[in-house]
Design a protein around this motif. Structure first.
Motif, PDB file in Angstrom:
ATOM      1  N   ALA A 121      30.721  38.969  42.875  1.00 32.15           N
ATOM      2  CA  ALA A 121      29.822  39.396  43.943  1.00 32.15           C
ATOM      3  C   ALA A 121      30.154  40.785  44.479  1.00 32.15           C
ATOM      4  CB  ALA A 121      29.857  38.376  45.090  1.00 32.15           C
ATOM      5  N   HIS A 122      31.424  41.196  44.407  1.00 30.42           N
ATOM      6  CA  HIS A 122      31.833  42.472  44.991  1.00 30.42           C
ATOM      7  C   HIS A 122      31.802  43.627  43.996  1.00 30.42           C
ATOM      8  CE1 HIS A 122      32.963  40.580  48.728  1.00 30.42           C
ATOM      9  NE2 HIS A 122      33.655  39.665  48.061  1.00 30.42           N
ATOM     10  N   LEU A 123      31.311  43.372  42.796  1.00 30.45           N
ATOM     11  CA  LEU A 123      31.204  44.448  41.809  1.00 30.45           C
ATOM     12  C   LEU A 123      29.930  45.247  42.074  1.00 30.45           C
ATOM     13  CD1 LEU A 123      32.264  42.526  38.558  1.00 30.45           C
ATOM     14  CD2 LEU A 123      33.661  44.022  40.009  1.00 30.45           C
ATOM     15  N   ASP A 124      30.088  46.456  42.614  1.00 32.35           N
ATOM     16  CA  ASP A 124      28.937  47.260  43.014  1.00 32.35           C
ATOM     17  C   ASP A 124      28.375  48.115  41.877  1.00 32.35           C
ATOM     18  OD1 ASP A 124      29.103  46.314  45.648  1.00 32.35           O
ATOM     19  OD2 ASP A 124      30.651  47.797  46.142  1.00 32.35           O
ATOM     20  N   ASP A 125      29.217  48.470  40.918  1.00 32.86           N
ATOM     21  CA  ASP A 125      28.763  49.320  39.818  1.00 32.86           C
ATOM     22  C   ASP A 125      28.043  48.474  38.771  1.00 32.86           C
ATOM     23  OD1 ASP A 125      29.096  52.104  38.459  1.00 32.86           O
ATOM     24  OD2 ASP A 125      29.615  50.633  36.914  1.00 32.86           O
ATOM     25  N   ARG A 153      37.551  34.926  38.185  1.00 30.36           N
ATOM     26  CA  ARG A 153      38.189  35.766  39.201  1.00 30.36           C
ATOM     27  C   ARG A 153      39.130  36.778  38.557  1.00 30.36           C
ATOM     28  NH1 ARG A 153      39.650  31.011  43.619  1.00 30.36           N
ATOM     29  NH2 ARG A 153      37.572  30.900  44.599  1.00 30.36           N
ATOM     30  N   ARG A 154      39.886  36.329  37.570  1.00 29.22           N
ATOM     31  CA  ARG A 154      40.821  37.244  36.897  1.00 29.22           C
ATOM     32  C   ARG A 154      40.077  38.347  36.148  1.00 29.22           C
ATOM     33  NH1 ARG A 154      45.279  32.948  34.422  1.00 29.22           N
ATOM     34  NH2 ARG A 154      46.323  32.501  36.406  1.00 29.22           N
ATOM     35  N   ILE A 155      38.978  37.977  35.505  1.00 31.46           N
ATOM     36  CA  ILE A 155      38.189  38.979  34.785  1.00 31.46           C
ATOM     37  C   ILE A 155      37.580  39.966  35.782  1.00 31.46           C
ATOM     38  CG2 ILE A 155      36.148  39.361  33.347  1.00 31.46           C
ATOM     39  CD1 ILE A 155      36.707  36.652  32.029  1.00 31.46           C
ATOM     40  N   ALA A 156      37.060  39.452  36.895  1.00 29.20           N
ATOM     41  CA  ALA A 156      36.439  40.319  37.901  1.00 29.20           C
ATOM     42  C   ALA A 156      37.432  41.308  38.482  1.00 29.20           C
ATOM     43  CB  ALA A 156      35.817  39.467  39.011  1.00 29.20           C
ATOM     44  N   TYR A 159      37.733  44.764  37.010  1.00 30.14           N
ATOM     45  CA  TYR A 159      36.674  45.741  37.256  1.00 30.14           C
ATOM     46  C   TYR A 159      36.594  46.164  38.726  1.00 30.14           C
ATOM     47  CZ  TYR A 159      35.140  44.351  32.600  1.00 30.14           C
ATOM     48  OH  TYR A 159      35.092  44.093  31.258  1.00 30.14           O
ATOM     49  N   GLN A 160      37.489  45.662  39.562  1.00 32.44           N
ATOM     50  CA  GLN A 160      37.465  46.004  40.973  1.00 32.44           C
ATOM     51  C   GLN A 160      37.933  47.440  41.176  1.00 32.44           C
ATOM     52  OE1 GLN A 160      36.251  44.634  43.488  1.00 32.44           O
ATOM     53  NE2 GLN A 160      36.187  42.410  43.225  1.00 32.44           N
TER      54      GLN A 160
END
Length: 438
Positions: A121-125, A153-156, A159-160
């Motif tokens: 949800a927090h990935l803006d790009d 979660r680990r994958i996300a 990209y944070q």
């Protein structure tokens, strides 16, 4: 011996067919849910387009409410629920289209999609979301939603671009407390907040519960006093209730103790016979009508008698002895009689599908006073602030008929009738037997 060693070949073949059929049904269900999400997202886009044409200053909020109310009234679902579904669907379809397509093809379930969207949800790009989705969909194809959550979660995290501190500062803005009704006169109180604060709250409650438990055991030794048999869980719950209902919020209160002076309020409806006789069972084997909290939750007789003994005043609701219809409302010390009449009659917001308690609602004229509408129970009804605003700032219209029956007309011309809820009272058949209003 193996559990299925005695199964015949035909039974195993039937089991294989059953498993295959269930897998196909699950894939079809996931596809249909994806199709529904697409339609809900489309409804949200349509509402925004309509609002943009008129340059609405509220950013399409009222138009979205109106569209959600239109859908909810047809489906007999709360428009709040529909609006939440529209928002979730738009988030999935617009921000994670590859996940939506994978669900539509039946490769992953709706539960997998929720896990993927929540974790990212927090990935803006947009490019990061595309890469994240491609990687996590592969894992979703072979893992259960529960096991996928940690993997996603680990994958996300890879990209944070923002630190945990930055994300936590934003997440804290969503802290809240909510209530969820349960069965048998029980309810749940939930809180979403900073993990350190919530864990600290729980730890302090636990320490207090254990200390109280040890002190009770010591006090009971060598005496005839009754030992406190409450469990640690029960003590934690009782201590939390005591702190919230009687404690003062010292970190937030004003110098004159404004917040400390605020007391909890609840609204209870109880048939007089139940209050006098307690919970009884008739010869037909039916229990007498219990008291109700906010017209929805049944309450036990002990709680009701406690409230009856401590209440400063009671509203009396007079009902017809055979039909149970409300006739009038008065009080030993009358005040705001008309508002009490409406709260007793309506019990909840009078928009179709809405269940917010009447005591939390606005009292509104169906025909505006400025247009000659009378200030009487024939022209007033309880509307929650959401549907009060919807009535005044959208194409929804309402007309009140005899007996407090409301007729709502939606923007597309559909008619939805909302009748006052049945009163929580005892009715009498002609033969003189008591019948519960079910």
């Amino acid at each position: 011996m193996e559990a299925m060693v005695d199964a015949t070949d035909s039974q195993m073949a039937a089991l294989a067919d059953l498993v295959a059929s269930l897998a196909a049904a699950e894939a079809t269900l996931s596809s249909m849910q994806a199709a529904r999400d697409g339609l809900l997202a489309l409804a949200g886009r349509l509402a925004v387009d309509i609002a943009q044409q008129a340059h609405h200053p509220d950013g399409a909020d009222m138009t979205i409410r109106s569209v959600a109310a239109e859908i909810g009234a047809v489906q007999r679902v709360s428009d709040r629920t529909v609006e939440r579904r529209m928002s979730d669907a738009s988030w999935l379809v617009d921000r994670f289209p590859s996940v939506w397509h994978a669900q539509g093809e039946g490769r992953i379930s709706a539960a997998h999609s929720r896990v993927i969207v929540d974790a990212g949800a927090h990935l803006d790009d947009e490019a990061d979301r595309v890469d994240y989705a491609a990687e996590v969909i592969e894992a979703a194809a072979v893992e259960s939603p529960n096991r996928l959550r940690r993997i996603a979660r680990r994958i996300a995290e890879k990209y944070q671009k923002r630190t945990v501190t930055e994300r936590h500062r934003e997440a804290r803005e969503k802290r809240r407390v909510w209530i969820k009704d349960g069965d048998d006169g029980m309810a749940e109180l939930g809180m979403h907040g900073s993990a350190a604060v919530v864990h600290g709250m729980f730890d302090r409650l636990s320490q207090m519960a254990h200390a109280l438990k040890e002190e009770n055991v010591k006090a009971a030794k060598g005496t005839d006093s009754v030992r406190d048999e409450r469990t640690i869980d029960q003590l934690r719950a009782d201590l939390l209730a005591d702190l919230v209902l009687t404690g003062a919020p010292t970190a937030h209160d004003t110098e004159d103790g404004l917040l400390e002076a605020i007391h909890a309020r609840v609204e209870v409806t109880v048939p007089a016979s139940s209050l006098m006789n307690g919970e009884t069972t008739s010869s037909a084997g039916r229990c007498s009508p219990p008291a109700e909290l906010d017209g929805t939750m049944p309450l036990d007789s002990w709680t009701v008698r406690f409230f009856a003994a401590t209440a400063g005043g009671w509203d009396r609701v007079f009902t017809h002895p055979t039909s149970g219809a409300m006739l009038s409302v008065d009080r030993y010390r009358p005040s705001e009689q008309l508002r009490r009449h409406l709260r007793a009659r309506d019990q909840r917001c009078r928009f179709p599908t809405c269940g917010l308690a009447a005591r939390k609602c606005d009292v509104d004229h169906n025909v505006a006073a400025a247009a000659g509408g009378a200030t009487s129970h024939e022209n007033l009804a309880a509307f929650c602030r959401r549907h009060h605003m919807l009535k005044h700032h959208s194409p929804w219209h309402v007309r009140q008929g005899p007996g407090g029956v409301l007729e709502w007309t939606s923007p597309t011309g559909r008619i939805h009738v909302d009748e006052p809820p049945a009163q929580n009272t005892v009715t009498f058949a002609e033969a003189g037997t008591v019948a519960a209003p079910f």
